[in-house]
Design a protein around this motif. Structure first.
Motif, PDB file in Angstrom:
ATOM      1  N   ALA A 116       0.827  -1.212   0.000  1.00  0.00           N
ATOM      2  CA  ALA A 116       0.000   0.000   0.000  1.00  0.00           C
ATOM      3  C   ALA A 116       0.859   1.258   0.000  1.00  0.00           C
ATOM      4  CB  ALA A 116      -0.922  -0.012   1.221  1.00  0.00           C
ATOM      5  N   TRP A 117       1.931   1.225   0.751  1.00  0.00           N
ATOM      6  CA  TRP A 117       2.833   2.387   0.842  1.00  0.00           C
ATOM      7  C   TRP A 117       3.517   2.643  -0.498  1.00  0.00           C
ATOM      8  CZ3 TRP A 117       7.882   2.486   4.233  1.00  0.00           C
ATOM      9  CH2 TRP A 117       8.262   3.816   4.465  1.00  0.00           C
ATOM     10  N   ALA A 118       3.967   1.575  -1.144  1.00  0.00           N
ATOM     11  CA  ALA A 118       4.617   1.723  -2.447  1.00  0.00           C
ATOM     12  C   ALA A 118       3.638   2.277  -3.474  1.00  0.00           C
ATOM     13  CB  ALA A 118       5.172   0.377  -2.909  1.00  0.00           C
ATOM     14  N   LEU A 119       2.395   1.808  -3.440  1.00  0.00           N
ATOM     15  CA  LEU A 119       1.380   2.335  -4.362  1.00  0.00           C
ATOM     16  C   LEU A 119       1.113   3.811  -4.103  1.00  0.00           C
ATOM     17  CD1 LEU A 119      -1.024  -0.722  -4.290  1.00  0.00           C
ATOM     18  CD2 LEU A 119      -0.034   0.252  -6.381  1.00  0.00           C
ATOM     19  N   LEU A 120       1.101   4.208  -2.848  1.00  0.00           N
ATOM     20  CA  LEU A 120       0.910   5.623  -2.501  1.00  0.00           C
ATOM     21  C   LEU A 120       2.068   6.460  -3.043  1.00  0.00           C
ATOM     22  CD1 LEU A 120      -0.422   7.960  -1.015  1.00  0.00           C
ATOM     23  CD2 LEU A 120       0.587   7.116   1.117  1.00  0.00           C
ATOM     24  N   LYS A 121       3.293   5.988  -2.824  1.00  0.00           N
ATOM     25  CA  LYS A 121       4.466   6.711  -3.335  1.00  0.00           C
ATOM     26  C   LYS A 121       4.439   6.777  -4.863  1.00  0.00           C
ATOM     27  CE  LYS A 121       7.038   7.270   0.537  1.00  0.00           C
ATOM     28  NZ  LYS A 121       7.376   8.605   1.068  1.00  0.00           N
ATOM     29  N   ALA A 122       4.080   5.653  -5.488  1.00  0.00           N
ATOM     30  CA  ALA A 122       4.049   5.595  -6.948  1.00  0.00           C
ATOM     31  C   ALA A 122       2.969   6.512  -7.515  1.00  0.00           C
ATOM     32  CB  ALA A 122       3.807   4.158  -7.400  1.00  0.00           C
ATOM     33  N   GLY A 123       1.796   6.504  -6.874  1.00  0.00           N
ATOM     34  CA  GLY A 123       0.713   7.358  -7.341  1.00  0.00           C
ATOM     35  C   GLY A 123       1.079   8.823  -7.307  1.00  0.00           C
ATOM     36  N   ASN A 124       1.769   9.218  -6.241  1.00  0.00           N
ATOM     37  CA  ASN A 124       2.195  10.616  -6.130  1.00  0.00           C
ATOM     38  C   ASN A 124       3.323  10.941  -7.102  1.00  0.00           C
ATOM     39  OD1 ASN A 124       0.351  11.354  -4.114  1.00  0.00           O
ATOM     40  ND2 ASN A 124       1.689  10.610  -2.476  1.00  0.00           N
ATOM     41  N   LYS A 125       4.290  10.032  -7.225  1.00  0.00           N
ATOM     42  CA  LYS A 125       5.459  10.305  -8.067  1.00  0.00           C
ATOM     43  C   LYS A 125       5.099  10.368  -9.543  1.00  0.00           C
ATOM     44  CE  LYS A 125      10.242   9.020  -8.692  1.00  0.00           C
ATOM     45  NZ  LYS A 125      11.362   8.764  -7.816  1.00  0.00           N
ATOM     46  N   TRP A 126       4.251   9.419  -9.969  1.00  0.00           N
ATOM     47  CA  TRP A 126       3.950   9.298 -11.402  1.00  0.00           C
ATOM     48  C   TRP A 126       2.559   9.811 -11.746  1.00  0.00           C
ATOM     49  CZ3 TRP A 126       6.094   3.875 -10.254  1.00  0.00           C
ATOM     50  CH2 TRP A 126       7.500   3.902 -10.313  1.00  0.00           C
ATOM     51  N   GLN A 127       1.944  10.510 -10.794  1.00  0.00           N
ATOM     52  CA  GLN A 127       0.638  11.133 -11.029  1.00  0.00           C
ATOM     53  C   GLN A 127      -0.375  10.113 -11.568  1.00  0.00           C
ATOM     54  OE1 GLN A 127       0.034  14.703 -10.280  1.00  0.00           O
ATOM     55  NE2 GLN A 127       1.807  13.968  -9.131  1.00  0.00           N
ATOM     56  N   ASN A 128      -0.483   8.984 -10.854  1.00  0.00           N
ATOM     57  CA  ASN A 128      -1.370   7.910 -11.283  1.00  0.00           C
ATOM     58  C   ASN A 128      -2.479   7.716 -10.248  1.00  0.00           C
ATOM     59  OD1 ASN A 128      -2.514   5.242 -11.625  1.00  0.00           O
ATOM     60  ND2 ASN A 128      -0.837   4.797 -13.029  1.00  0.00           N
ATOM     61  N   PRO A 129      -3.686   8.187 -10.548  1.00  0.00           N
ATOM     62  CA  PRO A 129      -4.770   8.076  -9.560  1.00  0.00           C
ATOM     63  C   PRO A 129      -5.184   6.639  -9.272  1.00  0.00           C
ATOM     64  CG  PRO A 129      -5.599   8.912 -11.667  1.00  0.00           C
ATOM     65  CD  PRO A 129      -4.109   8.895 -11.775  1.00  0.00           C
ATOM     66  N   ASP A 183       2.513   8.312   6.529  1.00  0.00           N
ATOM     67  CA  ASP A 183       2.043   8.706   5.199  1.00  0.00           C
ATOM     68  C   ASP A 183       0.561   8.385   5.013  1.00  0.00           C
ATOM     69  OD1 ASP A 183       4.492   9.741   4.534  1.00  0.00           O
ATOM     70  OD2 ASP A 183       5.075   8.113   3.177  1.00  0.00           O
ATOM     71  N   PHE A 184       0.097   7.258   5.562  1.00  0.00           N
ATOM     72  CA  PHE A 184      -1.339   6.943   5.490  1.00  0.00           C
ATOM     73  C   PHE A 184      -2.143   7.973   6.288  1.00  0.00           C
ATOM     74  CE2 PHE A 184      -0.100   2.153   5.225  1.00  0.00           C
ATOM     75  CZ  PHE A 184       0.239   2.305   3.889  1.00  0.00           C
ATOM     76  N   ALA A 185      -1.604   8.382   7.430  1.00  0.00           N
ATOM     77  CA  ALA A 185      -2.287   9.394   8.252  1.00  0.00           C
ATOM     78  C   ALA A 185      -2.374  10.722   7.510  1.00  0.00           C
ATOM     79  CB  ALA A 185      -1.552   9.577   9.579  1.00  0.00           C
ATOM     80  N   ASP A 186      -1.267  11.114   6.871  1.00  0.00           N
ATOM     81  CA  ASP A 186      -1.248  12.391   6.151  1.00  0.00           C
ATOM     82  C   ASP A 186      -2.235  12.389   4.985  1.00  0.00           C
ATOM     83  OD1 ASP A 186       0.698  13.285   7.870  1.00  0.00           O
ATOM     84  OD2 ASP A 186       2.370  12.920   6.489  1.00  0.00           O
ATOM     85  N   LEU A 190      -7.175  10.045   8.965  1.00  0.00           N
ATOM     86  CA  LEU A 190      -7.862   9.193   9.929  1.00  0.00           C
ATOM     87  C   LEU A 190      -7.035   9.089  11.210  1.00  0.00           C
ATOM     88  CD1 LEU A 190      -9.029   6.258   7.612  1.00  0.00           C
ATOM     89  CD2 LEU A 190     -10.434   8.113   8.524  1.00  0.00           C
ATOM     90  N   THR A 191      -7.709   9.218  12.348  1.00  0.00           N
ATOM     91  CA  THR A 191      -6.984   9.201  13.624  1.00  0.00           C
ATOM     92  C   THR A 191      -6.407   7.823  13.937  1.00  0.00           C
ATOM     93  OG1 THR A 191      -9.051   8.772  14.814  1.00  0.00           O
ATOM     94  CG2 THR A 191      -8.368  11.071  14.597  1.00  0.00           C
ATOM     95  N   VAL A 192      -6.951   6.760  13.306  1.00  0.00           N
ATOM     96  CA  VAL A 192      -6.471   5.416  13.620  1.00  0.00           C
ATOM     97  C   VAL A 192      -4.979   5.275  13.348  1.00  0.00           C
ATOM     98  CG1 VAL A 192      -7.101   4.493  11.327  1.00  0.00           C
ATOM     99  CG2 VAL A 192      -6.864   2.933  13.275  1.00  0.00           C
ATOM    100  N   TRP A 193      -4.488   5.924  12.306  1.00  0.00           N
ATOM    101  CA  TRP A 193      -3.058   5.802  11.976  1.00  0.00           C
ATOM    102  C   TRP A 193      -2.194   6.527  12.990  1.00  0.00           C
ATOM    103  CZ3 TRP A 193      -2.233   1.934   9.033  1.00  0.00           C
ATOM    104  CH2 TRP A 193      -3.137   1.574   8.034  1.00  0.00           C
ATOM    105  N   ARG A 194      -2.640   7.674  13.457  1.00  0.00           N
ATOM    106  CA  ARG A 194      -1.867   8.398  14.483  1.00  0.00           C
ATOM    107  C   ARG A 194      -1.919   7.645  15.817  1.00  0.00           C
ATOM    108  NH1 ARG A 194      -0.374  12.499  11.593  1.00  0.00           N
ATOM    109  NH2 ARG A 194      -1.832  13.485  10.132  1.00  0.00           N
ATOM    110  N   ASP A 195      -3.057   7.016  16.089  1.00  0.00           N
ATOM    111  CA  ASP A 195      -3.150   6.196  17.304  1.00  0.00           C
ATOM    112  C   ASP A 195      -2.194   5.007  17.224  1.00  0.00           C
ATOM    113  OD1 ASP A 195      -5.066   7.887  18.313  1.00  0.00           O
ATOM    114  OD2 ASP A 195      -6.765   6.605  17.776  1.00  0.00           O
ATOM    115  N   LEU A 196      -2.109   4.379  16.050  1.00  0.00           N
ATOM    116  CA  LEU A 196      -1.173   3.266  15.875  1.00  0.00           C
ATOM    117  C   LEU A 196       0.262   3.715  16.093  1.00  0.00           C
ATOM    118  CD1 LEU A 196      -2.670   1.418  12.773  1.00  0.00           C
ATOM    119  CD2 LEU A 196      -2.256   0.394  15.014  1.00  0.00           C
TER     120      LEU A 196
END
Length: 331
Positions: A116-129, A183-186, A190-196
């Motif tokens: 999931a993290w790699a997909l998030l980075k890739a989506g931002n880097k290569w502008q892929n929704p 990065d998921f929190a940002d 969602l507060t769940v990620w900051r709680d984790l």
């Protein structure tokens, strides 16, 4: 004076490009050793099986090296072969030599998180929704199927099944991937990620076991808040838990949690540091850290001296992966 400045500038530029070339060479070496033509990453130290961990690691490396073709290849294989249609997560292990390559339908949250993290980075880097949409769906599934509140804390279970044993839960602290959770929190707010993140750091503070004052690879958290090395595994700070200081450093270079590792490793010369220690008995491995294990040690003790990774012909998958991840964390 002007000539001296020009010479210095040229030298700095040359150093930057040489370091980039070394990094590129490491990625090329990694791919040639472990990436199959179909997009599968093979664990050469474990009978050439594949796991979601390796797919996620290498997908992150591909983004960092701006290698979209390799990323697409790995993501397509992972999605088509390992994704569980029932929950959107991924079967954790694939053995190509078995008649049924996937025998265990459970997931492993470290692999899911890295994918999931790699997909998030890739989506931002290569502008892929589409990548961003996939990342969001996996992150949502992780929360739905693997996050529980236990002993007053928000915890990420290692898998959807088999780790919540009612009076206690078994945790793997090397699955606390703080920089990914941030990065998921940002992205989601969602507060769940900051709680984790907050509760994960509290838990690490309760996992300083025995003389080395280090976490074991697997830890049991009881309903009253006690933590002990999990009885189902050796009570060792070893090949899993080595990733704990890696992710802590990646999240916060100045985290006070790093001090325990500095203290333990600081007892030994670099080339005489045991590969593992039993946190209950104090017994240590008869062989020393090398390869990727040493790379993590270097990152924590001497981050300024971390060089571009070099993947040797003898390197197994896990050692090489740790070296590459250390390079990402050091950026």
């Amino acid at each position: 004076m002007l000539q001296r400045c020009k010479t210095l500038i040229v030298a700095i530029i040359a150093l930057i490009f040489s370091q980039q070339a070394l990094a590129d060479t490491a990625w090329d070496s990694y791919k040639s050793r472990f990436l199959m033509p179909d997009g599968r990453i093979v664990d050469t130290g474990n009978k050439s099986v594949s796991h979601t961990e390796g797919q996620g690691f290498a997908m992150m490396m591909a983004v960092a090296n701006d290698d979209r073709a390799s990323f697409e290849k790995m993501w397509n294989w992972t999605r088509k072969t390992l994704q569980n249609p029932e929950n959107g997560l991924f079967y954790w292990r694939y053995n190509p030599v078995e008649a049924q390559p996937i025998t265990d339908k459970n997931n492993a949250t470290d692999g899911d998180t890295f994918i999931a993290w790699a997909l998030l980075k890739a989506g931002n880097k290569w502008q892929n929704p589409d990548y961003l949409k996939e990342s969001d769906a996996i992150a949502k599934a992780l929360v739905a199927h693997n996050v529980v509140r236990f002993a007053g804390l928000q915890v990420m279970l290692p898998g959807a099944k088999g780790f919540n044993l009612n009076s206690y839960v078994n945790l793997n602290p090397s699955y606390f991937i703080f920089p990914a959770w941030q990065d998921f929190a940002d992205r989601s707010h969602l507060t769940v990620w900051r709680d984790l993140i907050n509760d994960g750091q509290k838990l690490l503070g309760k996992m300083h076991f025995g003389n080395p004052q280090l976490p074991s690879d697997w830890v049991s958290l009881y309903s009253d808040g006690r933590t002990v090395p999990a009885k189902q595994w050796p009570a060792r700070f070893s090949y899993d838990a080595i990733r704990v200081p890696l992710y802590v450093y990646w999240f916060n270079h100045n985290s006070p949690e790093l001090q325990a590792y500095k203290t333990w490793w600081g007892r030994y010369p670099r080339d005489k540091t045991p590969a593992w220690v039993n946190v209950t008995t104090g017994d240590t491995a008869s062989y020393m850290m090398d390869g990727g294990l040493l790379a993590v040690r270097d990152l924590v003790l001497q981050p300024a001296n971390v060089a571009a990774p070099q993947i040797t012909a003898q390197e197994d998958y896990y050692s090489a992966s740790l070296k590459m991840l250390v390079a990402l964390a050091a950026r």
